[in-house]
Design an enzyme around this catalytic site. Structure first.
Site, PDB file in Angstrom:
ATOM      1  N   HIS A  41       1.678   6.571   3.082  1.00 23.37           N
ATOM      2  CA  HIS A  41       0.930   7.824   3.035  1.00 23.37           C
ATOM      3  C   HIS A  41       1.452   8.848   4.050  1.00 23.37           C
ATOM      4  O   HIS A  41       2.398   8.573   4.800  1.00 23.37           O
ATOM      5  CB  HIS A  41      -0.565   7.581   3.187  1.00 23.37           C
ATOM      6  N   HIS A  89       2.142   7.883   7.588  1.00 25.98           N
ATOM      7  CA  HIS A  89       3.400   7.163   7.816  1.00 25.98           C
ATOM      8  C   HIS A  89       4.584   8.125   7.801  1.00 25.98           C
ATOM      9  O   HIS A  89       5.535   7.961   8.549  1.00 25.98           O
ATOM     10  CB  HIS A  89       3.598   6.080   6.758  1.00 25.98           C
ATOM     11  N   LYS A 131       0.854  -1.192   0.000  1.00 24.57           N
ATOM     12  CA  LYS A 131       0.000   0.000   0.000  1.00 24.57           C
ATOM     13  C   LYS A 131       0.887   1.239   0.000  1.00 24.57           C
ATOM     14  O   LYS A 131       2.059   1.157   0.356  1.00 24.57           O
ATOM     15  CB  LYS A 131      -0.898  -0.005   1.230  1.00 24.57           C
TER      16      LYS A 131
END
Ligand code: ARG
Length: 618
Positions: free
Chosen positions: A150, A153, A147
């Site tokens: 983003h 993070h 994933k």
């Protein structure tokens, strides 16, 4: 210094000279008002300017009239090597440090601690008392494999790395832990996707991008398929509660994904080794990016690493405490009583969830590390999640539950490249670098051609821009990801901070053929030549750095350090005009150079604490 001051518990005069001056103030109150030394010490406040120490006598609740007490302190005061002035106003006492000694002490301590510490590392602003013998686990970054990395993070990474440095600076033993999102039904989906669209070549070349590509493709197909079949679109997020039972017969992509994941959970070799390859290659790639950011981890843990057995054990214990309920075919934890809602801990097919894994992970970590504190650096969107986790640990009766701490933060709005395309951290960092490269080339005052490694310099500037934007405000505040603002050399930005550091460094280079510091400036520089009030102001500010670090340890706010660093650069920049080094008489030039080099040491320490690499040239 000749006079031996009494020692006050938990102070560190050998690391923070302000402690000596505060002790000297406390001693006055102790002598005159008979206040216990420790108590008096607590009342001594460092003023905002000019080396003053303030004490509000009313706080001590002494019998009698505070004004008279203040007057008595004033009347009995005799100037000494630490304090030369005592001013009283109503019940307030202000002591002023003996300038000549103060400047000498502060600069010598900074110089020695920064350049000649026993460990060989710069140590001004570090402490040994706060964390002595204590161990903290700081879990941060924790991206999800396959994933996007983003904004949440990114913030966790930046703030977490800072906190790790901060705790270390305060004497804690720190374990930096990355808890990867590397388990869950989405890995079943990814497995199915990879069997169809995966390429070993692409996986090795860029695992993070390739896995994401495969994941997006299979996920879209799975959704389309479900819609065609008229099924409710399934949420691929963790915590999706009610799911259709995995029909053995069913053969939709989602059915296959569930079976794939079940095989992983059952420990089947094939699916597991594919998954392990995804994980290992992703970690390898992440490590490069973290290194670029000046960040490392001691442990790469992850949801996958948490044993099924411990998860079941956690549910069992909670069941004994009457906290687990059956809801349909799932099991849920009911924390309504604590206003923390309900959450699924085990799904009908026996697979567990994010929260359950966190229950078991916390206990496993305690068993392994016996931590004194464990910090989770996670976005505020997960406030409820961590509150449920902490409460559950507390209800189980773990006495270490009180040592769990969630350090949260607000959102970043609109994090993408300027064209609006990024999903990966590397793209953001590359773009920041390229913006800085353009700026460096355009600016004629920059000595671009003389830089040894302009690429590296541009990258360092870009990283500083991203990091300072992130740590400049209070953690909890949202902020807008603003390319122009964060990469500007004006205002309180990362590039400005670097510029200020470079500017101080350049003083030394510019005068190198006429003035150099003597081998031991603590002996051979005459600091009494620093007579300007502005110089004293700077010294006073420098002396406060250890206090600022301690405050940040309490608030867990990187912006305490960021603000201090900017304040320092502002004072320095106003001084550069007043205190010329070039063309001055030798002794005076050395004294001024010494002051600036100490300022550079402190600014550099603050920047490194914030995970920045201070630049010497740009
Ligand atoms: N991987 C999670 C996410 O991206 C963050 C993990 C936070 N740590 C934890 N122990 N729950 O949302």
């Amino acid at each position: 210094m000749s006079t031996q001051l009494p020692y006050i518990q938990n102070t560190e005069p050998e690391r923070s000279i302000l402690d000596s001056y505060r002790t000297a103030c406390a001693l006055e109150l102790n002598k005159t008002l008979d206040l216990p030394l420790e108590k008096a010490f607590e009342g001594v406040h460092v003023g905002s300017k000019n080396g003053d120490f303030h004490i509000a006598l009313p706080r001590f609740r002494l019998p009698g009239d505070v004004k008279e007490h203040a007057q008595k302190v004033h009347d009995q005061f005799k100037p000494n090597e630490y304090i030369d002035t005592c001013i009283v106003k109503q019940g307030f006492v202000t002591f002023q440090a003996t300038t000549k000694n103060f400047i000498r002490d502060v600069l010598d301590q900074i110089h020695t601690m920064s350049n000649k510490s026993p460990t060989g590392k710069p140590e001004f602003g570090t402490s040994t008392v706060a964390g002595q013998g204590k161990h903290v686990i700081i879990e941060f970054s924790s991206p999800n494999i396959a994933k996007p990395f983003h904004a949440g993070h990114l913030r966790s990474t930046i703030i977490g790395a800072f906190l790790a440095n901060l705790y270390e600076a305060c004497g804690w033993k720190v374990t930096r832990m990355n808890y990867l999102g590397d388990w869950g039904k989405q890995f079943g989906l990814l497995g199915v996707g990879f069997e169809r669209y995966g390429s070993q070549e692409k996986l090795k070349a860029d695992p993070i991008a390739h896995l994401f590509e495969v994941y997006v493709r299979i996920n879209t197909e799975a959704k389309e398929e479900d819609e065609k079949l008229g099924k409710k679109a399934q949420d691929d997020e963790e915590g999706a509660e009610e799911e259709a039972a995995p029909t053995e017969a069913g053969n939709t992509i989602n059915d296959q994904a569930r079976r794939f994941f079940k095989r992983m959970e059952d420990g089947e070799e094939g699916p597991l080794s594919l998954w392990k390859q995804f994980r290992d290659l992703s970690i390898e790639k992440y490590k490069d990016t973290y290194a670029r950011l000046n960040i490392h981890f001691d442990v790469y843990s992850g949801e996958s690493q948490i044993s099924q057995e411990n998860q079941n054990k956690a549910i069992d214990v909670l069941t004994e405490k009457g906290l687990i309920k059956q809801s349909g075919q799932s099991q849920i934890i009911d924390l309504e009583e604590y206003k923390l809602g309900k959450a699924v801990v085990k799904k009908m097919d026996g697979t567990t969830l994010y929260l359950t894994r966190d229950f078991a992970a916390a206990a496993e970590r305690y068993d392994t590390y016996h931590f004194d504190k464990m910090i989770y650096v996670i976005a505020s969107q997960q406030d409820l999640h961590t509150a449920q986790l902490f409460k559950a640990m507390d209800l189980i009766g773990y006495d270490w539950a009180k040592n769990l701490l969630h350090i949260n933060f607000g959102m970043v709005l609109g994090m993408s490249t300027r064209k609006g395309t990024a999903v990966f951290l590397d793209q953001i960092l590359n773009e920041a670098k390229s913006v800085m490269m353009d700026v460096m080339k355009k600016d004629s005052t920059n000595k671009y051609d003389q830089l040894e490694d302009p690429e590296w310099t541009a990258d360092t500037l870009g990283l500083s821009a991203v990091k300072i934007q992130d740590m400049g405000g209070r953690r909890i505040m949202n902020y807008k990801f603003a390319w122009d603002r964060m990469t500007s050399f004006e205002g309180d930005t990362g590039p400005y901070l670097q510029y200020a550091h470079v500017r101080i460094s350049s003083i030394q280079r510019k005068v190198a053929d006429e003035t150099v510091l003597p081998e031991d400036p603590t002996k051979d520089v005459d600091t009494s030549l620093l007579t300007e009030p502005k110089a004293r102001e700077l010294v006073y500010l420098l002396s406060q750095y250890p206090d600022v670090v301690k405050t940040a340890l309490k608030t867990h706010e990187p912006n305490n350090i960021v603000s201090y660093a900017f304040q320092l650069t502002h004072v320095v920049s106003s001084l550069l005009e007043i205190l010329k080094v070039k063309g001055q008489e030798q002794k005076l030039a050395q004294a001024r150079l010494y002051l600036f080099m100490c300022a550079k040491d402190v600014l550099g320490s603050a920047m490194r604490l914030l995970t920045l690499t201070p630049l010497e040239k740009m």
